[in-house]
Design a protein around this motif. Structure first.
Motif, PDB file in Angstrom:
ATOM      1  N   SER A 127       0.813  -1.180   0.056  1.00 50.24           N
ATOM      2  CA  SER A 127      -0.260  -0.041  -0.078  1.00 50.24           C
ATOM      3  C   SER A 127       1.015   1.231  -0.048  1.00 50.24           C
ATOM      4  O   SER A 127       1.965   1.379   0.564  1.00 50.24           O
ATOM      5  CB  SER A 127      -0.867  -0.033   1.221  1.00 50.24           C
ATOM      6  OG  SER A 127      -1.677  -1.157   1.216  1.00 50.24           O
ATOM      7  N   THR A 128       0.545   2.242  -0.765  1.00 54.93           N
ATOM      8  CA  THR A 128       1.022   3.544  -0.510  1.00 54.93           C
ATOM      9  C   THR A 128       0.097   4.511  -0.110  1.00 54.93           C
ATOM     10  O   THR A 128      -0.977   4.453  -0.612  1.00 54.93           O
ATOM     11  CB  THR A 128       1.608   3.926  -2.046  1.00 54.93           C
ATOM     12  OG1 THR A 128       0.603   4.055  -2.823  1.00 54.93           O
ATOM     13  CG2 THR A 128       2.846   3.301  -2.349  1.00 54.93           C
ATOM     14  N   ARG A 129       0.425   5.572   0.672  1.00 48.84           N
ATOM     15  CA  ARG A 129      -0.370   6.728   0.913  1.00 48.84           C
ATOM     16  C   ARG A 129       0.623   7.895   0.458  1.00 48.84           C
ATOM     17  O   ARG A 129       1.703   8.073   1.055  1.00 48.84           O
ATOM     18  CB  ARG A 129      -0.381   6.854   2.530  1.00 48.84           C
ATOM     19  CG  ARG A 129      -1.453   7.787   2.864  1.00 48.84           C
ATOM     20  CD  ARG A 129      -1.363   7.830   4.398  1.00 48.84           C
ATOM     21  NE  ARG A 129      -2.189   6.610   4.960  1.00 48.84           N
ATOM     22  CZ  ARG A 129      -1.604   6.180   5.981  1.00 48.84           C
ATOM     23  NH1 ARG A 129      -0.787   6.889   6.597  1.00 48.84           N
ATOM     24  NH2 ARG A 129      -1.978   4.886   6.329  1.00 48.84           N
ATOM     25  N   THR A 177      -4.927  13.260   0.712  1.00 46.44           N
ATOM     26  CA  THR A 177      -4.230  11.915   0.367  1.00 46.44           C
ATOM     27  C   THR A 177      -4.694  11.244  -0.606  1.00 46.44           C
ATOM     28  O   THR A 177      -6.027  11.010  -0.737  1.00 46.44           O
ATOM     29  CB  THR A 177      -3.842  11.094   1.909  1.00 46.44           C
ATOM     30  OG1 THR A 177      -5.009  10.915   2.371  1.00 46.44           O
ATOM     31  CG2 THR A 177      -3.182  12.028   2.698  1.00 46.44           C
ATOM     32  N   GLU A 198      -4.689   6.784  -1.508  1.00 46.51           N
ATOM     33  CA  GLU A 198      -3.980   5.591  -1.232  1.00 46.51           C
ATOM     34  C   GLU A 198      -4.218   4.507  -2.297  1.00 46.51           C
ATOM     35  O   GLU A 198      -5.363   4.550  -2.991  1.00 46.51           O
ATOM     36  CB  GLU A 198      -4.766   5.039   0.010  1.00 46.51           C
ATOM     37  CG  GLU A 198      -4.296   5.769   1.245  1.00 46.51           C
ATOM     38  CD  GLU A 198      -4.883   5.232   2.644  1.00 46.51           C
ATOM     39  OE1 GLU A 198      -5.079   3.851   2.658  1.00 46.51           O
ATOM     40  OE2 GLU A 198      -5.042   6.056   3.513  1.00 46.51           O
ATOM     41  N   SER A 234      -3.378   0.218  -3.532  1.00 50.93           N
ATOM     42  CA  SER A 234      -3.001  -0.903  -2.756  1.00 50.93           C
ATOM     43  C   SER A 234      -2.843  -2.063  -4.121  1.00 50.93           C
ATOM     44  O   SER A 234      -3.597  -1.960  -4.924  1.00 50.93           O
ATOM     45  CB  SER A 234      -3.925  -1.535  -1.866  1.00 50.93           C
ATOM     46  OG  SER A 234      -3.910  -0.517  -0.809  1.00 50.93           O
TER      47      SER A 234
END
Length: 101
Positions: free
Chosen positions: A65-67, A74, A76, A78
């Motif tokens: 996952s990246t935020r 933001t 996100e 995944s």
């Protein structure tokens, strides 16, 4: 912009010890900042992985996952082994190479 990479699962994963890999663009050189922006744009433009597929892994597979924090909020993203999209993989490689825990 700040990018965080979270990796869960796989052999040797200990939830209590897992910390994200973080990269703040303000700490990058100008050329690396110019490299990061298109990676983020490409990963955001890729078709979203269905939520069920993003959390369903193969045995000993990992969930990624990246935020990504922007001035206005933001985003996100995944995915999970074995279906990591190419642009997400490139962003993940950049964060791993230039980030810290």
């Amino acid at each position: 912009m700040q990018a965080e990479l979270f990796i869960e699962g796989g052999v040797g994963f200990f939830p209590g010890l897992a910390r994200p890999i973080v990269r703040d663009e303000n700490a990058l050189s100008a050329d690396k900042r110019d490299e990061l922006a298109p990676l983020v744009s490409a990963a955001r433009a890729e078709p979203a992985v269905p939520r069920a597929a993003a959390s369903k892994t193969e045995p000993d597979g990992r969930i990624y996952s990246t935020r990504i924090g922007f001035a206005d909020g933001t985003k996100e993203l995944s995915c999970a082994d074995p279906s990591v999209p190419p642009a997400f993989a490139a962003l993940m490689a950049f964060i791993k190479a230039h980030g810290h825990r």
